[in-house]
Design a protein around this motif. Structure first.
Motif, PDB file in Angstrom:
ATOM      1  N   SER A 285      37.267  42.329  36.204  1.00  0.00           N
ATOM      2  CA  SER A 285      36.877  40.746  36.483  1.00  0.00           C
ATOM      3  C   SER A 285      37.399  39.973  35.587  1.00  0.00           C
ATOM      4  CB  SER A 285      35.420  40.701  36.410  1.00  0.00           C
ATOM      5  OG  SER A 285      34.629  41.392  37.247  1.00  0.00           O
ATOM      6  N   GLY A 286      37.678  40.153  34.326  1.00  0.00           N
ATOM      7  CA  GLY A 286      38.351  39.398  33.437  1.00  0.00           C
ATOM      8  C   GLY A 286      39.640  38.955  33.790  1.00  0.00           C
ATOM      9  N   LEU A 287      40.149  39.664  34.546  1.00  0.00           N
ATOM     10  CA  LEU A 287      41.712  39.440  34.996  1.00  0.00           C
ATOM     11  C   LEU A 287      41.779  38.828  36.265  1.00  0.00           C
ATOM     12  CD1 LEU A 287      43.253  42.688  34.460  1.00  0.00           C
ATOM     13  CD2 LEU A 287      43.208  41.012  32.817  1.00  0.00           C
ATOM     14  N   GLY A 288      40.504  38.326  37.020  1.00  0.00           N
ATOM     15  CA  GLY A 288      40.454  37.582  38.117  1.00  0.00           C
ATOM     16  C   GLY A 288      40.196  38.360  39.391  1.00  0.00           C
ATOM     17  N   TRP A 289      39.978  39.578  39.298  1.00  0.00           N
ATOM     18  CA  TRP A 289      39.519  40.343  40.542  1.00  0.00           C
ATOM     19  C   TRP A 289      38.095  40.222  40.787  1.00  0.00           C
ATOM     20  CZ3 TRP A 289      36.036  44.473  41.374  1.00  0.00           C
ATOM     21  CH2 TRP A 289      36.084  45.196  42.397  1.00  0.00           C
ATOM     22  N   ARG A 290      37.464  40.115  42.093  1.00  0.00           N
ATOM     23  CA  ARG A 290      36.407  40.191  42.562  1.00  0.00           C
ATOM     24  C   ARG A 290      36.079  41.027  44.044  1.00  0.00           C
ATOM     25  NH1 ARG A 290      35.890  37.968  38.741  1.00  0.00           N
ATOM     26  NH2 ARG A 290      35.188  35.888  37.845  1.00  0.00           N
ATOM     27  N   PRO A 291      35.251  41.829  43.730  1.00  0.00           N
ATOM     28  CA  PRO A 291      34.857  42.337  45.379  1.00  0.00           C
ATOM     29  C   PRO A 291      34.523  41.381  46.294  1.00  0.00           C
ATOM     30  CG  PRO A 291      33.052  42.951  44.023  1.00  0.00           C
ATOM     31  CD  PRO A 291      34.194  42.316  43.006  1.00  0.00           C
ATOM     32  N   THR A 292      35.085  41.338  47.430  1.00  0.00           N
ATOM     33  CA  THR A 292      34.960  40.006  48.280  1.00  0.00           C
ATOM     34  C   THR A 292      34.365  40.636  49.803  1.00  0.00           C
ATOM     35  OG1 THR A 292      36.996  40.544  49.540  1.00  0.00           O
ATOM     36  CG2 THR A 292      37.257  39.013  47.776  1.00  0.00           C
ATOM     37  N   VAL A 293      33.995  41.879  50.029  1.00  0.00           N
ATOM     38  CA  VAL A 293      33.590  42.474  51.057  1.00  0.00           C
ATOM     39  C   VAL A 293      32.209  42.904  50.887  1.00  0.00           C
ATOM     40  CG1 VAL A 293      33.863  43.772  53.277  1.00  0.00           C
ATOM     41  CG2 VAL A 293      35.892  42.556  52.095  1.00  0.00           C
TER      42      VAL A 293
END
Ligand code: NAD
Ligand code: TYD
Length: 338
Positions: A285-293
């Motif tokens: 998450s610190g690199l900007g990734w998030r689960p979206t579904v």
């Protein structure tokens, strides 16, 4: 970037290939895949005519072939693996060959050609069963099935290369993944395709084992994020943050398909069945990734896809599949759960 994507004709690998060619017009992709029972060239139909794409059939354990391909790329992303726990309980040998030795062959070629990145696609199962709390990347690897032990074995080779040669490897540990193009032996596509055909949904044990189901596009984006933004030498968990048990998977599939609850069939538990996996994905998450579904949205989409793509999965549920099914489930049904 020129990528060699091994196992790119499988479920998650093919999603990663489609995504890479769609999102990065300057990149090219070579897929190396053995086309085992789980590999399917049709998963790559949508990119077949793309001039930036090439498919090579072969084994990651074949050092000569891997060496030739590694010479012309910048990075290897390794999805190739034997990946089903129940098959590993029946015949672990091929898991050790592909998941441990094959990983070594790829790493050795990447090192010989001076690659500045290597991505090993691993799994949350290397942490073993986690009854409380969340696994973080520094936790010990305590695999309990032949599958997870072989994935952990691949990771240990990588750790040794990092320590010994400053090998610039990134390891991703994704949670249970589901979505379109998944071979119908893992719980979600198996239950969907069985339910479509009014066959029983075999729930292991009491159906209380918990998994963190991650939609395939979120998983592929997570691997992409680790590849492009991650630090060499780091491990990254990729989880959706949910906790869903087997009964809930069955109930959800039956509800979405309008099928009766009587299709649920409790069967003998899997040997050494891990009760729970759960990941802390703060680092990625610190690199900007998030689960979206969400699970609700992802499973509704997946059910609709399998309903609309019978021509994709029906041929897979034949011959070899049913032989495995008989071997795996017949004793389990004859000895039902208490
Ligand atoms: P999959 O079984 O659908 O695909 C594996 C692919 O690897 C197939 O195309 C197969 O033909 C190929 N392959 C197998 N052995 C090979 C060999 N020796 N040489 C070349 N190719 C070979 O698997 P998947 O679900 O897409 O998983 C991909 C990766 O992600 C695996 O490394 C798996 O351990 C990991 N992973 C999977 C999940 C999940 O829930 N499916 C979760 C976390 C991590
Ligand atoms: P699976 O999809 O095989 O993934 P993994 O074992 O790698 O987590 O199994 C997910 C969960 O579903 C696990 O708790 C075992 C359970 N399961 C069943 O209850 N019935 C089945 O037929 C299968 C394949 C799995």
């Amino acid at each position: 970037m020129r990528l060699l994507v091994t196992g790119g004709a499988g479920f998650i690998g093919s999603e990663f290939v489609r995504m890479t060619l769609r999102d990065y017009p300057g990149d090219s992709v070579v897929v190396l895949d053995k086309l085992t029972y789980a590999g399917n060239e049709r998963n790559l139909d949508s990119v077949r005519t793309d001039p930036r794409f090439r498919f090579v059939r072969g084994d990651i354990c074949d050092a000569a072939m891997v060496g030739e391909l590694a010479a012309d790329v910048d990075v290897i992303v390794n999805f190739a693996a034997e990946s089903h726990v129940d098959r590993s309980l029946e015949a672990p040998g091929q898991f050790i060959l592909t998941d441990v030795f094959g990983t070594f062959v790829l790493m050795d070629a990447a090192r010989a050609h001076g690659h500045q990145r290597f991505v090993q696609v691993s799994t949350d199962e290397v942490y073993g069963e986690v009854n409380h709390g969340l696994s973080v990347e520094g936790d010990p690897l305590q695999p309990r099935s032949p599958y997870s032990a072989s994935k952990a074995g691949g990771e240990l080779q990588i750790q040794a290369y990092r320590t010994s040669y400053a090998f610039p490897a990134i390891v991703t540990r994704g949670s249970n993944t589901y979505g379109p193009f998944q071979y119908p032996e893992k719980i979600i596509p198996l239950f969907i395709t069985n339910a479509i055909d009014d066959r029983p949904l075999p729930i292991y044990g009491d159906g209380g084992a918990v998994r963190d189901y991650l939609f395939v596009e979120d998983h592929a984006r997570g691997i992409d994020c680790a590849l492009r933004k991650g630090a060499a030498g780091m491990d990254y968990n990729i989880g959706a943050g949910g906790e869903t048990d087997g009964i809930t998977v069955a109930d959800t599939v039956l509800r979405l398909l309008g099928k009766p609850s009587s299709l649920k069939q409790f069967v003998r538990d899997r040997l050494g069945h891990d009760r729970r996996y759960a990941l802390d994905s703060t680092r990625l998450s610190g690199l900007g990734w998030r689960p979206t579904v969400s699970f609700e949205a992802g499973i509704a989409h997946t059910v609709a896809w399998f309903v609309e793509h019978e021509e994709w999965w029906r041929p897979l549920k034949s011959g070899e599949f049913w032989e495995f099914y008989q071997r795996n489930y017949k004793p389990a049904v004859e000895t039902p759960a208490p």
